[in-house]
Design a protein around this motif. Structure first.
Motif, short mmCIF file in Angstrom:
data_model
loop_
_atom_site.label_atom_id
_atom_site.label_comp_id
_atom_site.label_asym_id
_atom_site.label_seq_id
_atom_site.Cartn_x
_atom_site.Cartn_y
_atom_site.Cartn_z
N LEU A 107 7.69 3.11 0.79
CA LEU A 107 7.43 3.92 -0.39
C LEU A 107 7.73 3.17 -1.68
N MET A 108 8.69 2.25 -1.62
CA MET A 108 9.06 1.50 -2.82
C MET A 108 8.08 0.38 -3.13
N GLY A 109 7.11 0.17 -2.30
CA GLY A 109 6.19 -0.93 -2.52
C GLY A 109 6.72 -2.27 -2.07
N VAL A 110 7.87 -2.27 -1.38
CA VAL A 110 8.46 -3.54 -0.97
C VAL A 110 7.55 -4.27 0.00
N THR A 111 7.09 -3.57 1.03
CA THR A 111 6.24 -4.21 2.03
C THR A 111 4.91 -4.62 1.43
N ALA A 112 4.34 -3.76 0.58
CA ALA A 112 3.06 -4.10 -0.06
C ALA A 112 3.21 -5.30 -0.98
N GLY A 113 4.31 -5.35 -1.75
CA GLY A 113 4.54 -6.50 -2.62
C GLY A 113 4.72 -7.78 -1.83
N ALA A 114 5.44 -7.69 -0.71
CA ALA A 114 5.61 -8.85 0.15
C ALA A 114 4.28 -9.31 0.72
N SER A 115 3.44 -8.36 1.12
CA SER A 115 2.12 -8.71 1.66
C SER A 115 1.27 -9.43 0.62
N LEU A 116 1.31 -8.94 -0.62
CA LEU A 116 0.53 -9.57 -1.68
C LEU A 116 1.06 -10.97 -1.99
N GLY A 117 2.39 -11.13 -2.03
CA GLY A 117 2.96 -12.45 -2.25
C GLY A 117 2.56 -13.43 -1.17
N ALA A 118 2.61 -12.97 0.09
CA ALA A 118 2.20 -13.83 1.20
C ALA A 118 0.72 -14.17 1.11
N ALA A 119 -0.11 -13.19 0.76
CA ALA A 119 -1.55 -13.43 0.66
C ALA A 119 -1.86 -14.44 -0.45
N LEU A 120 -1.18 -14.34 -1.58
CA LEU A 120 -1.39 -15.29 -2.66
C LEU A 120 -1.00 -16.70 -2.23
#
Length: 357
Positions: A107-120
């Motif tokens: 819910l905090m966007g932690v996993t989504a932010g990590a996914s975006l960082g990894a994708a970049l």
């Protein structure tokens, strides 16, 4: 069995909590032994004990099973236990903070932010920077990008939710949904533009796996996850008070805003560090706290350590199942946890709807 159930129900809640924590600690030891012994190359129990004795004594190790045990299986089992403990404790803390049984670190966007960082890192930065990086640092480039993405997402959500020095939980939740949507849109775009090799790496990361666990990864993850697992129980009394509402908690002498800051930072550190090396793993932070709460109740003094222990057990078992079920191939642990967690999530939704009317 009936007699055991009767004895259990006669125990006080504190005694039940202590008994459950002791059983979970023993169960974690058994689970780790099972994980170390299972796999394509079986390692007999006698070899496990002799290898452990050799590690303690510092003597040399001989034979293929011992090399498999020390170089591959032991760091993998420890990484699974650390990740599960961090996600379990973070999920219990989030549910207590939001007073919502369906809350989890995602819910905090932690996993989504990590996914975006990894994708970049995978798609934009690419292999040239990785190839130009010294070998020791190459291991940490992708996890570092994922960790920074998780922290950035947390910072954005926090800045949106903060108003006149206070953090509104409703706004925090809505901000998390918005950041999740933007981050996953970015991941979708990068997936669309990725090459075949980048797409395979990105897909593997998003499915979640312990395949890349090494001693370096364990040593890099452990401080953050342990800070989360050890630090969150120190906020247990405040989380218990928050279950009555923020105003009532303030009347009881709880610094509500400080509690929010501490819990959110610890959740971000623990979850970000966990998914940085293993990839996105869902449902542990949602399901595990519920299972513990069903047995010992909502007291966070026992719920938080119980969720950490059970999270370590569940994720270690899920990783072991992923290695064994399709051997010599490997089923990503994120798929295993989704298969186990999705039905439980639907059951929670149905139970919540039945309770509400």
């Amino acid at each position: 069995m009936t007699a055991l159930v009767h004895v259990w129900t006669e125990l006080s809640r504190t005694a039940r909590a202590n008994a459950l924590l002791a059983m979970l600690a023993l169960g974690l030891v058994v689970t780790l032994v099972l994980a170390l012994a299972s796999g394509v190359v079986p390692v007999p129990l006698r070899a496990l004990w002799s290898t452990l004795a050799a590690l303690v004594s510092g003597s040399g190790l001989e034979g293929v099973p011992e090399r498999v045990f020390v170089g591959i299986r032991l760091p993998r089992a420890l990484m699974a236990a650390l990740t599960g403990a961090g996600l379990g404790a973070a999920g219990a803390a989030m549910q207590g903070l939001f007073r919502n049984p369906l809350a989890d670190p995602g819910l905090m966007g932690v996993t989504a932010g990590a996914s975006l960082g990894a994708a970049l890192m995978i798609v934009v930065v690419g292999g040239q920077v990785v190839a130009a990086t010294p070998g020791t640092l190459q291991l940490f480039l992708l996890p570092l990008a994922a960790f920074l993405g998780a922290l950035l997402a947390t910072f954005l959500i926090w800045s949106f939710a903060q108003r006149t020095g206070a953090v509104r939980l409703t706004t925090l939740l809505l901000s998390g949904i918005g950041v999740n949507a933007m981050a996953f849109a970015g991941v979708g775009f990068l997936t669309f533009t990725a090459s075949d090799a980048q797409l395979r790496e990105l897909t593997s990361w998003n499915l979640g796996s312990m395949n890349g666990a090494t001693w370096g990864a364990v040593s890099a993850t452990a401080p953050f996850v342990l800070a989360c697992v050890i630090g969150l129980p120190r906020a247990a009394r405040a989380l218990n008070a928050l279950s009555l509402g923020e105003e009532d908690a303030a009347y009881l002498g709880i610094d509500v805003e400080r509690t929010k800051r501490v819990v959110l930072v610890l959740v971000a550190l623990g979850t970000g560090a966990s998914v940085a090396f293993t990839g996105a793993i869902g449902f542990i932070g949602l399901v595990v706290p519920h299972l513990v709460r069903l047995v010992i109740g909502p007291d966070h003094r026992s719920l938080l350590p119980g969720a950490a222990l059970l999270g370590a057990i569940v994720l270690t078992l899920a990783d072991t199942a992923g290695r064994v079920l399709l051997a010599p191939s490997e089923l990503p642990v994120g798929i295993v946890t989704a298969v186990l967690g999705a039905p439980f999530f639907l059951w929670l939704l149905r139970a919540a709807r039945r309770t509400s009317g």
